[in-house]
Design an enzyme around this catalytic site. Structure first.
Site, PDB file in Angstrom:
ATOM      1  N   LYS A 128      72.620  31.628  42.112  1.00 49.83           N
ATOM      2  CA  LYS A 128      71.225  32.098  42.165  1.00 49.83           C
ATOM      3  C   LYS A 128      70.527  31.946  40.816  1.00 49.83           C
ATOM      4  O   LYS A 128      69.382  31.496  40.741  1.00 49.83           O
ATOM      5  CB  LYS A 128      71.193  33.581  42.597  1.00 49.83           C
ATOM      6  CG  LYS A 128      71.754  33.800  43.992  1.00 49.83           C
ATOM      7  CD  LYS A 128      71.881  35.278  44.325  1.00 49.83           C
ATOM      8  CE  LYS A 128      72.967  36.033  43.585  1.00 49.83           C
ATOM      9  NZ  LYS A 128      74.339  35.647  43.916  1.00 49.83           N
TER      10      LYS A 128
ATOM     11  N   GLN B  63      73.968  39.624  44.249  1.00 53.46           N
ATOM     12  CA  GLN B  63      75.034  39.640  45.252  1.00 53.46           C
ATOM     13  C   GLN B  63      74.683  38.649  46.389  1.00 53.46           C
ATOM     14  O   GLN B  63      74.004  37.679  46.130  1.00 53.46           O
ATOM     15  CB  GLN B  63      75.277  41.049  45.803  1.00 53.46           C
ATOM     16  CG  GLN B  63      75.919  41.995  44.801  1.00 53.46           C
ATOM     17  CD  GLN B  63      74.944  42.559  43.765  1.00 53.46           C
ATOM     18  OE1 GLN B  63      73.950  43.133  44.118  1.00 53.46           O
ATOM     19  NE2 GLN B  63      75.245  42.403  42.505  1.00 53.46           N
TER      20      GLN B  63
ATOM     21  N   GLY C  39      76.217  38.787  37.798  1.00 54.81           N
ATOM     22  CA  GLY C  39      76.383  37.903  36.647  1.00 54.81           C
ATOM     23  C   GLY C  39      75.777  36.580  37.061  1.00 54.81           C
ATOM     24  O   GLY C  39      76.345  35.878  37.895  1.00 54.81           O
ATOM     25  N   HIS C  40      74.605  36.287  36.530  1.00 58.56           N
ATOM     26  CA  HIS C  40      73.883  35.069  36.926  1.00 58.56           C
ATOM     27  C   HIS C  40      73.918  34.081  35.756  1.00 58.56           C
ATOM     28  O   HIS C  40      73.392  34.353  34.685  1.00 58.56           O
ATOM     29  CB  HIS C  40      72.431  35.420  37.306  1.00 58.56           C
ATOM     30  CG  HIS C  40      72.346  36.252  38.544  1.00 58.56           C
ATOM     31  ND1 HIS C  40      71.162  36.660  39.105  1.00 58.56           N
ATOM     32  CD2 HIS C  40      73.322  36.746  39.350  1.00 58.56           C
ATOM     33  CE1 HIS C  40      71.415  37.379  40.193  1.00 58.56           C
ATOM     34  NE2 HIS C  40      72.717  37.442  40.356  1.00 58.56           N
TER      35      HIS C  40
ATOM     36  N   ASP D 101      77.596  35.025  43.822  1.00 58.56           N
ATOM     37  CA  ASP D 101      77.978  33.928  42.929  1.00 58.56           C
ATOM     38  C   ASP D 101      77.674  32.549  43.502  1.00 58.56           C
ATOM     39  O   ASP D 101      78.365  31.574  43.205  1.00 58.56           O
ATOM     40  CB  ASP D 101      79.473  34.020  42.564  1.00 58.56           C
ATOM     41  CG  ASP D 101      79.803  35.332  41.886  1.00 58.56           C
ATOM     42  OD1 ASP D 101      78.926  35.883  41.197  1.00 58.56           O
ATOM     43  OD2 ASP D 101      80.938  35.819  42.053  1.00 58.56           O
TER      44      ASP D 101
END
Ligand code: GDP
Ligand code: IMO
Ligand code: MG
Length: 426
Positions: free
Chosen positions: A17, A222, A41-42, A14
């Site tokens: 990225k 990650q 979750g980007h 988080d």
């Protein structure tokens, strides 16, 4: 022949990225995800719109780039369908720009059940996974029981049946009574949807592109401290999140790696269980969480917050061979009187600047240096020259400590709130 550049997280995920991949995409022809799955979750924000990507690379919103889901990724057909259909509905011509490796492993409905059952068995020692079946899917890959996307092309029902029955036996041996017929039907129909995409030998596609001097950006998921080898094991994810993961997750040789962009937040966060030496349990931690909106993009869970940890960052820079650093969420600290940075650990009265093997079991006391805050709203700053002097001092301090240039500074979630410094290079 060109080289591939790799962008990856240096903390517990988080870091931002998705935002930076989107910002850098115009300089590339191909953007490729190399590991992880829908545990990621980007988040991307631009033109007052916000998207959260799970399995699909973050290079889909710029123009003309091909996006690849590499062999190192694990895919859940149901979640992929949801994600893809929402993007198509938003006008993204996904079928034209997205290609998926035949060798990417499939997350089965029973993998999700196994993930939950494993966590239940661990009790208070649970990892706090995202519950997406990541661990069991990679376990099957390594134990040579997995199903790959390419397997859907021939005799799939038979192969699926064998894998499912094996999982059901495992679940029963764990005391579970699995019931998943509805989920299974949805999953099987999602497989058909997945097959409507361009399924390719991505290792050939990427190496061919490099031979044609095309530019490739690899997007990590990650972060380094969640890496299965070098992270805070066992409180990690089940893939190699580090730079070498781009080699094995895409079929790119180590000598083809060019720039390695390492992303970190101006502070530190973590979701799920596991050690976090600089975690703050006080008002300051709460303040960071509120100002930084530190809630999981996937699970909505509160992210644990703390000061920046330079011991862990140096370790991550070493493991990944980071050539340039990107600092995110600097604006979250805009109003703090003082900023702290952990420059060493004290364990049993002994000082160390190493990230220890027993990070999970030892009581670690962080050693901090304190710097004055810059007390300036940076969210509207667009050039290096406008940055407040005290913030520049902080950046100089970090560069000196980390022995690596910080070439991009992020001062807000939007694409525009990004300061690319003169030192940046591709
Ligand atoms: P990722 O998984 O590394 O892509 O990061 P996430 O999207 O899970 O979490 C990063 C969060 O911070 C998202 O909500 C972003 O919109 C937000 N974000 C990214 N960069 C910045 C920044 O510089 N400042 C602020 N305030 N928010 C940011
Ligand atoms: P992005 O790509 C933050 C964490 C989970 C849990 C551990 C193992 O958005 O940075 P898993 O479901 O992978 O078996 O969970 O890893 N985790 C993440 N934390 N960001 C992520 O992805 C994460 N993906 C997994 O919270 O602690
Ligand atoms: Mg995320």
């Amino acid at each position: 022949m060109t080289k591939v550049d790799v962008l990856l997280g240096l903390q517990w995920g988080d870091e931002g990225k998705g935002k930076v991949v989107d910002v850098l995409t115009p300089g590339y022809d191909i953007v490729a995800r190399f590991q992880g799955g829908p545990n990621a979750g980007h988040t991307l924000e631009f033109d007052n719109k916000k998207f959260v990507l799970r399995s699909i690379p973050s290079g889909i919103f710029q123009k003309g780039q091909i996006n690849i889901i590499g062999n190192g990724v694990v895919l859940d057909p149901i979640l992929f369908q949801e994600e893809a259909e929402a993007l198509e509905a938003a006008g993204i011509p996904l079928k034209k720009i997205l290609k998926i490796s035949k060798k990417a492993h499939l997350i089965l409905p029973t993998h999700r059940l196994l993930d939950a059952a494993n966590e239940k068995q661990k009790g208070s020692g649970k990892i706090g996974t995202t519950g997406k079946g990541i661990g069991p899917t990679y376990t099957d890959k390594i134990s040579r029981n997995g199903l790959r996307l390419g397997d859907t092309l021939h005799n799939f029902k038979e192969k699926y049946g064998v894998a499912r029955d094996r999982h059901v036996a495992m679940l029963k041996s764990m005391g579970e009574e699995p019931e998943f017929s509805e989920l299974e039907n949805k999953w099987l129909s999602a497989i058909d949807h997945l097959k409507s995409y361009d399924i390719i030998d991505s290792e050939y596609e990427i190496n061919k592109a490099l031979g044609e001097d095309k530019r490739v950006l690899c997007e990590g998921a990650q972060g380094t401290l969640l890496d299965v080898d070098f992270g805070s094991y066992p409180f990690v994810t089940s893939s190699n999140t580090i730079c070498s993961g781009a080699c094995s997750g895409l079929g790119v040789a180590p000598n083809k790696i060019g720039e390695v962009y390492g992303i970190f937040k101006a502070y530190c966060t973590r979701v799920g269980s596991g050690p976090f030496p600089t975690e703050l349990f006080d008002e300051t931690g709460k303040r960071i969480r509120d100002l930084g909106h530190e809630y999981g993009a996937v699970t909505g869970r509160e992210r644990r917050c703390g000061w920046i940890d330079l011991v862990a960052l140096k370790y991550a820079i070493m493991i990944n061979g980071v050539t340039q650093l990107i600092m995110m969420k600097s604006d979250v600290l805009d109003d703090f009187d003082e900023i702290k940075a952990c420059v060493g650990y004290e364990i049993d009265g002994v000082k160390t600047d190493r990230f220890p093997f027993d990070v999970t079991t030892e009581k670690i006391e962080p050693i901090y240096v304190t710097m004055p805050g810059w007390k300036t709203d940076m969210t509207k700053i667009s050039s290096e020259e406008e940055l407040p002097a005290k913030f520049v001092d902080y950046v100089d301090f970090l560069e000196k400590e980390l022995q690596t240039p910080i070439t991009i500074l992020s001062v807000g979630p939007d694409r525009q709130q990004t300061i690319v410094r003169k030192s940046f290079h591709r």
